[in-house]
Design an enzyme around this catalytic site. Structure first.
Site, PDB file in Angstrom:
ATOM      1  N   HIS A  57      -5.686   9.474   9.158  1.00 23.81           N
ATOM      2  CA  HIS A  57      -6.210  10.827   9.027  1.00 23.81           C
ATOM      3  C   HIS A  57      -5.054  11.780   8.755  1.00 23.81           C
ATOM      4  O   HIS A  57      -3.889  11.477   9.057  1.00 23.81           O
ATOM      5  CB  HIS A  57      -6.943  11.236  10.303  1.00 23.81           C
ATOM      6  CG  HIS A  57      -8.253  10.542  10.489  1.00 23.81           C
ATOM      7  ND1 HIS A  57      -9.209  10.972  11.391  1.00 23.81           N
ATOM      8  CD2 HIS A  57      -8.783   9.447   9.880  1.00 23.81           C
ATOM      9  CE1 HIS A  57     -10.260  10.153  11.340  1.00 23.81           C
ATOM     10  NE2 HIS A  57     -10.022   9.228  10.437  1.00 23.81           N
ATOM     11  N   GLU A  59      -4.030  14.437  10.200  1.00 26.97           N
ATOM     12  CA  GLU A  59      -3.233  14.809  11.379  1.00 26.97           C
ATOM     13  C   GLU A  59      -2.245  13.709  11.743  1.00 26.97           C
ATOM     14  O   GLU A  59      -1.062  13.977  12.028  1.00 26.97           O
ATOM     15  CB  GLU A  59      -4.146  15.079  12.583  1.00 26.97           C
ATOM     16  CG  GLU A  59      -5.166  16.177  12.362  1.00 26.97           C
ATOM     17  CD  GLU A  59      -6.515  15.632  11.912  1.00 26.97           C
ATOM     18  OE1 GLU A  59      -6.544  14.836  10.958  1.00 26.97           O
ATOM     19  OE2 GLU A  59      -7.545  15.996  12.523  1.00 26.97           O
ATOM     20  N   CYS A  87     -10.749  14.808  15.307  1.00 26.92           N
ATOM     21  CA  CYS A  87     -11.625  13.854  15.986  1.00 26.92           C
ATOM     22  C   CYS A  87     -10.970  13.404  17.294  1.00 26.92           C
ATOM     23  O   CYS A  87      -9.875  13.866  17.655  1.00 26.92           O
ATOM     24  CB  CYS A  87     -11.882  12.653  15.080  1.00 26.92           C
ATOM     25  SG  CYS A  87     -10.389  11.665  14.764  1.00 26.92           S
ATOM     26  N   CYS A  90      -7.451  11.753  16.667  1.00 23.51           N
ATOM     27  CA  CYS A  90      -6.398  12.707  16.324  1.00 23.51           C
ATOM     28  C   CYS A  90      -6.096  13.659  17.483  1.00 23.51           C
ATOM     29  O   CYS A  90      -4.929  14.031  17.711  1.00 23.51           O
ATOM     30  CB  CYS A  90      -6.801  13.490  15.079  1.00 23.51           C
ATOM     31  SG  CYS A  90      -6.918  12.444  13.593  1.00 23.51           S
TER      32      CYS A  90
END
Length: 404
Positions: A57, A59, A87, A90
């Protein structure tokens, strides 16, 4: 606006640029930047697809890069700006890295762990608290995601339209059984996204004349039961040679079209509506209806729904098949009992229309009779074979069309 607020917008715009870059390569458009002492030290964009990595992701990518730049997995003096609410994964990584602050754009109502689904950052039992702020350039971030998923849905719809997945309530005759049929060289065309089809794949021929000009007429050829578009293999070349367009569909349950397993699936209104929708989708104009025997049951009810599209009628009452080879070719699509539901249902459908048991079908038939008797202004040709009760049918046929 405070200096801090203006800086937040500035950093989020950089994160949005990363998100757009992710979108250009087919990734969900999420971007992130890590900031220390007011300076960007790392960026990240979504890359799970490209990297075959479920943890990639935006992040996580940005945090890994920042840790490498600082030489430390602790990022306690850093801020993270990301275009979408983090999420659980993360958020956990942000807390593990001891970030000072996280700022996000759009909320994520399905997986957001900064307040939408749950809020890990408000969990006091965790030994580190990271300040969190949402809604910075939220509209821009959300619009980017909406555009991406809208385009993705459109692509999937187009793929479904082209691939025509088989519905679980239907059968499909294997393409191999149609190979080598005599006098049937035309390329198949398929459609499955007409509203009435409910995902069923419908086959049709769509051939154009070869005179180098726009076809003057379109011959719409509707087959009888138990035949299919193969019925018109001798007539199609004649129409084409004259420079016209020929469209010959296989009705659902026949030929190369999908075949619902249950007899009860087949009814007058379903088959009529699919033909009406096909005419509209193909935008057929200057249509000459070509109707063979029972094909007239449906075909004669079509022009009154869009009379401006039609200017001719050719009806024939006799079967064209003769000899064992032709009969075998007509039987090709119906490989077993499951594929023959339409063959069993159509004769009953014809009988019910004569018995006037279906009020809706009866009303349509009456409307069609009135249309042909009083409104039809195009040319008509009725071919009746005396050897097939044509002489007895002729008076009734003439009365149907309002002739003495």
């Amino acid at each position: 606006m405070s200096a801090t607020g203006e800086r937040d917008f500035e950093m989020m715009r950089v994160a949005l640029a990363e998100a757009r870059a992710a979108m250009t390569v087919g990734e969900v458009p999420v971007g992130a930047v890590v900031v220390k002492d007011g300076q960007i030290i790392a960026t990240g964009r979504n890359s799970p697809i490209d990297g075959h990595d479920p943890t990639a992701h935006a992040e996580i990518v940005a945090l890994r890069s920042a840790a490498q730049v600082l030489g430390n997995y602790r990022l306690d003096a850093c801020e993270l700006f990301v275009t979408l609410e983090p999420c659980v994964m993360c958020s956990g990584a942000i807390l593990q890295a001891r970030l000072k602050r996280v700022v996000f754009g759009a909320t994520e109502p399905k997986t957001g762990a900064a307040g939408s689904v749950l809020n890990l950052f408000a969990e006091e039992r965790i030994n580190h608290q990271t300040a969190v702020q949402g809604g910075v350039l939220a509209d821009e971030s959300a619009a980017l995601l909406q555009t991406f998923f809208g385009e993705m849905r459109a692509v999937r719809r187009e793929e479904a339209r082209l691939n025509h997945p088989l519905q679980d309530f239907a059968l499909r005759t294997p393409d191999t059984v149609f190979e080598g049929l005599p006098d049937y060289p035309w390329q198949p065309n398929y459609i499955s996204d007409l509203p009435e089809l409910a995902g069923l794949r419908m086959h049709y021929l769509d051939e154009y004349g070869r005179l180098g000009r726009t076809p003057a007429l379109t011959f719409l050829c509707l087959h009888d039961c138990p035949s299919w578009s193969y019925l018109y293999r001798k007539m199609i070349p004649v129409f084409l040679a004259a420079g016209h367009r020929v469209v010959a569909p296989d009705m659902i349950g026949f030929g190369k079209s999908d075949k619902p397993k249950k007899d009860s699936f087949h009814n007058f209104n379903f088959h009529r509506q699919t033909l009406l929708e096909l005419v509209e989708r193909l935008d057929l104009k200057n249509v000459v209806l070509v109707l063979q025997d029972g094909g007239g049951l449906l075909g004669l009810s079509l022009p009154m729904s869009a009379p401006q599209r039609y200017n001719g009628l050719l009806t024939m009452n006799t079967l064209l098949a003769h000899g064992e080879e032709e009969c075998a070719a007509y039987d090709v699509p119906f490989v077993d009992r499951g594929h023959r539901a339409a063959l069993r249902a159509f004769p009953r459908m014809v009988q019910e229309s004569h018995d006037v048991e279906d009020a809706e079908s009866t009303a349509l038939a009456q409307q069609a009779r009135a249309f042909w008797a009083n409104q039809w202004t195009g040319q008509s040709l009725l071919a009746l074979d005396g050897a097939d009760q044509g002489e007895s049918m002729a008076p009734e046929a003439l009365r149907f069309f309002g002739r003495p």
